[in-house]
Enzyme design. Structure first.
Site, short mmCIF file in Angstrom:
data_model
loop_
_atom_site.label_atom_id
_atom_site.label_comp_id
_atom_site.label_asym_id
_atom_site.label_seq_id
_atom_site.Cartn_x
_atom_site.Cartn_y
_atom_site.Cartn_z
N HIS A 1 3.71 -2.27 3.17
CA HIS A 1 3.72 -0.91 2.62
C HIS A 1 5.04 -0.64 1.90
O HIS A 1 6.11 -1.02 2.40
CB HIS A 1 3.53 0.13 3.73
CG HIS A 1 2.18 0.08 4.39
ND1 HIS A 1 1.84 -0.88 5.32
CD2 HIS A 1 1.08 0.86 4.23
CE1 HIS A 1 0.59 -0.68 5.72
NE2 HIS A 1 0.10 0.36 5.07
N ASP B 1 0.83 -1.21 0.00
CA ASP B 1 0.00 0.00 0.00
C ASP B 1 0.86 1.26 0.00
O ASP B 1 2.02 1.25 0.42
CB ASP B 1 -0.90 0.03 1.24
CG ASP B 1 -2.07 -0.93 1.13
OD1 ASP B 1 -2.09 -1.74 0.19
OD2 ASP B 1 -2.95 -0.89 2.00
#
Length: 819
Positions: free
Chosen positions: A678, A518
């Protein structure tokens, strides 16, 4: 002013400079307006990709059913006239009185209304004078928890599915829901957990057989049950053994006898679930060693039979009549079908549907719901996307209402709902009421017709990919009342109520894992992650923030070209639940448009910032999923989140959290395929970069496979990221791409020009400093003329003074005089 010409010192008589400034500003303004126009038109007329069709399972052929008890020519249909006729004839009252006179029991019922004799404290359910109002609670459906939370005050006995027989060791296994347990304790409701032989959605009759026929195993199981009941202050146990493999009932009866003796010595209840018309159960013997027997009067037609009603009123009447021949009415509790029903594709095995899902399908497929006043069940038909006809049968509050009226008139000790979380919410308007004819005459049926939506969520299917099927809406259902017998004789669904219904997809082999990243792309960390993935030959899914994608166009191209999937993570990473709907749509669609412009492919993959849970429960978690669905997005959740965004987290922590979470899922017999990491944001993602190869090597060495979201959905990347067709809006998207490219390169060129100018400025300062130092050395060696007002010859250079005299005639003269 110039004294000779009386003009401004910096005045020019040529207008060319002003004209150049005006036309330059106009050009850039026109360019900006054109860019905005192209963006707005592209967003309004852009390509909306379709969600592919998913099949939850492959249909198999039905088992031929011989359970059509209520067909027109069946004996039951001829013998029983239904609840209305039964109540009218007072048949049940006579039977209850006769039974009470013949059988001595501490649980005697008076005619027409159960009265529980409080001989022992565990026998008292006096909080509801109408009798036992119980409900089954399950841990595998989140909606069951919400229903318990809302409606626990309407029940006096909760039966949670918490105790299981482990078929591997023939021992007791506990799976207690602690948060539900806290609610139960706080409410003061009596708790009687189920002892089940269900493991992995299979009833292991073989395990029951081994235990009840082996003295040591039987004694150990009973001892463990007693320990668990006393430790948690439960009032007793509910035995639910199904699919038994015994040749006769002797061993089961012996087990119940021993269990009954041990629990009664400690003032604890023993109850058991029995299936109607089933020769596996010796009702007469079992009634001796149970305080109550739950008559599971549903599944007249089930998922493996042909389509038919869930519990026809005549079938329920026949089931209770059959049981009453061997069981005192005071020991019987009628278990009611409050789980919805079944959806039968033609010629195939049915799928379970909750009440809310049944309504949702009817709403989506324009199905007309029919309340059958002969069976008190509901049904409708529809055809799916493959033109396969479906028949849906289900129950609602009216079905339960009428069944409770029957149980009350029959003199049973109470009723039980199977199950919390799947029921029609209107049930709670009357569930705790006395259902005798006199008492129910005061019931407000106008309230029964108004159905308010709730903000909870009902899940269907398995997996971490979420698709919203319906959102909360109010409904109106008009009942028709048989005032003579106080039954609901007809219902009209004028408008269908609904709640959040979420279909889950993507359940895959436990040995498959999907890496997702992400917040990127990031120019520092994303290339490092891509290098690792390329080296290990592992695919991934990147959920991109639009503004980061815009600033890193070559990285977006690289991610797509290297075979990875790309999803939408909004444009500026806001909390979608806290912004306006208009902005939320703009956040999602501008990012989708940008990705289409860069890659030539759209995406239906979406993950809302701050909300990646595979099973959202709160409104602020559900709103982003629902909004995204209106633009044909699938919400991609996760079950393995090491929270690598935390400040100061190390690669060791990230690695260990991933491993531990996956082990927890495996122990709970859950798949959990998607890992959340992430590649941007926070203080830096170096810890994630360092942990990534360790995670990959650990799972590869243990036989795991890293795959894509498309694979666990049995689709291709092209299904989830379809190419933009060269039709309407295609060239607008290309124009948007040119704008994005222009902005990207213009920004980078200006950035580098800015850096260059800074370097040149610093170089100029350095050169000027060197020249000044050199000049200082030269000046020190010069001899200057004598300055009168100083009075002696000094080493002082001549000085030129510039006076700011623009439009300052008076001040200029005064300044010169002062100088």
């Amino acid at each position: 002013m110039n004294a000779n010409t009386e003009t401004q010192v910096f005045q020019t008589n040529s207008p060319s400079r002003w004209k150049r400034a005006k036309w330059t500003s106009r050009f850039f303004l026109l360019l900006a307006l054109a860019a905005v126009a192209v963006l707005v038109i592209s967003l309004e007329q852009g390509f909306l990709p379709a969600i592919p069709v998913f099949k939850n399972k492959q249909y198999t052929r039905l088992i031929d059913s011989t359970n059509s008890f209520v067909s027109k020519n069946s004996l039951i249909a001829k013998k029983y006239g239904g609840f209305s006729k039964f109540i009218y004839n007072q048949k049940a009252l006579t039977l209850a009185a006769a039974t009470a006179a013949k059988i001595k029991s501490p649980y005697l019922c008076s005619v027409g209304k159960p009265v529980v004799t409080p001989k022992n404290n565990f026998q008292s359910f006096a909080s509801f004078p109408a009798g036992i109002r119980s409900a089954f609670y399950v841990t595998w459906d989140p909606q069951s928890f919400y229903s318990l939370q809302r409606n626990i005050s309407k029940i006096n006995l909760v039966i949670p599915e918490w105790m299981f027989i482990d078929p591997k060791g023939d021992t007791l296994k506990i799976n207690k829901d602690e948060r539900a347990f806290e609610i139960m304790k706080k409410s003061g409701v009596k708790i009687m957990p189920i002892l089940s032989n269900n493991e992995g959605e299979i009833f292991h009759g073989d395990a029951v057989q081994r235990i009840i026929t082996n003295t040591a195993k039987r004694e150990r199981l009973i001892s463990d049950v007693v320990t668990e009941l006393e430790k948690n202050h439960f009032v007793g146990v509910n035995v639910d053994f199904e699919e038994l493999q015994q040749k006769d009932d002797a061993a089961l009866v012996a087990f119940q006898k021993e269990l009954y003796k041990k629990l009664h010595e400690r003032g604890l209840l023993v109850t058991q679930d029995v299936v109607p018309f089933n020769n596996d159960y010796d009702y007469a013997q079992l009634s001796k060693y149970n305080d109550y027997l739950f008559i599971m009067a549903y599944d007249e037609f089930s998922n493996e039979s042909v389509p038919g009603p869930i519990c026809d009123q005549k079938w329920i009447e026949a089931a209770v009549d059959d049981a009453a021949k061997k069981i005192p009415a005071s020991k019987m509790i009628l278990a009611l079908a409050a789980y919805g029903g079944y959806d039968w594709p033609k010629g195939s095995v049915a799928e379970n549907v909750t009440y809310q899902k049944a309504l949702s399908i009817a709403k989506e497929e324009d199905g007309t719901i029919d309340f059958d006043n002969h069976t008190y069940n509901l049904s409708y038909t529809y055809s799916d996307d493959d033109n396969v006809p479906h028949k849906v049968y289900f129950t609602d509050a009216a079905t339960v209402f009428n069944s409770m009226r029957f149980a009350s008139e029959y003199g049973l000790s109470g009723v039980a709902l199977w199950r919390l979380g799947a029921e029609d919410s209107r049930i709670w308007d009357f569930y705790d009421k006395d259902m005798s004819k006199q008492a129910i005459a005061l019931f407000d049926f106008n309230a029964f017709s108004r159905v308010q939506s709730v903000d909870d969520v009902d899940y269907s299917g398995d997996g971490e990919v979420l698709d919203i099927m319906s959102t909360p809406t109010d409904g109106k259902i008009r009942p028709e009342i048989d005032r003579d017998e106080m039954l609901i004789s007809e219902e009209h669904y004028d408008s269908l109520p609904s709640m959040f219904i979420v279909q889950k997809y993507g359940q895959a082999d436990k040995k498959k894992l999907v890496l997702t990243f992400d917040d990127g792309p990031d120019p520092t960390y994303t290339p490092k992650i891509l290098d690792i993935l390329s080296k290990e030959h592992v695919p991934a899914t990147f959920f991109m923030v639009g503004i980061n994608a815009e600033n890193n166009i070559p990285l977006v191209k690289r991610i797509y070209n290297e075979g990875h999937e790309i999803g939408n993570h909004t444009f500026t990473h806001p909390n979608v639940a806290e912004i306006s709907r208009r902005r939320a749509m703009l956040e999602m669609e501008s990012t989708r448009l940008l990705l289409e412009s860069i890659t030539g492919h759209s995406t239906i993959l979406f993950r809302a910032p701050y909300n990646a849970d595979a099973e959202p429960e709160k409104m602020d978690e559900l709103i982003p999923v629902a909004l995204a669905r209106t633009r044909n997005y699938l919400d991609i959740g996760e079950s393995i989140d090491p929270e690598d965004w935390q400040p100061g987290i190390t690669a060791d922590s990230i690695f260990n959290r991933v491993i531990n979470r996956k082990q927890e899922l495996n122990l709970a017999d859950q798949s959990g395929n998607i890992i959340l990491l992430h590649d941007a944001g926070g203080e830096g993602r170096q810890a994630t970069v360092d942990a990534l190869p360790r995670i990959i090597h650990y799972y590869k060495s243990r036989g795991y496979t890293f795959t894509t979201v498309a694979d666990i959905l049995h689709k291709t990347r092209g299904d989830l990221m379809p190419s933009v067709p060269k039709g309407s809006g295609y060239y607008l998207i290309q124009s948007t791409y040119l704008l994005a490219e222009f902005g990207y390169w213009a920004g980078h060129i200006l950035f580098y020009v800015f850096i260059l100018f800074i370097i040149l400025s610093l170089a100029r300062i350095l050169v000027m400093s060197l020249l000044a130092a050199r000049q200082h050395q030269v000046e020190k060696q010069k001899v200057f003329p004598e300055i009168p007002f100083i009075g002696s010859r000094a080493q002082i250079p001549f000085v030129s003074i510039i006076v700011p005299a623009y439009n300052e005639e008076l001040n200029a003269v005064a300044s010169l005089e002062n100088l």
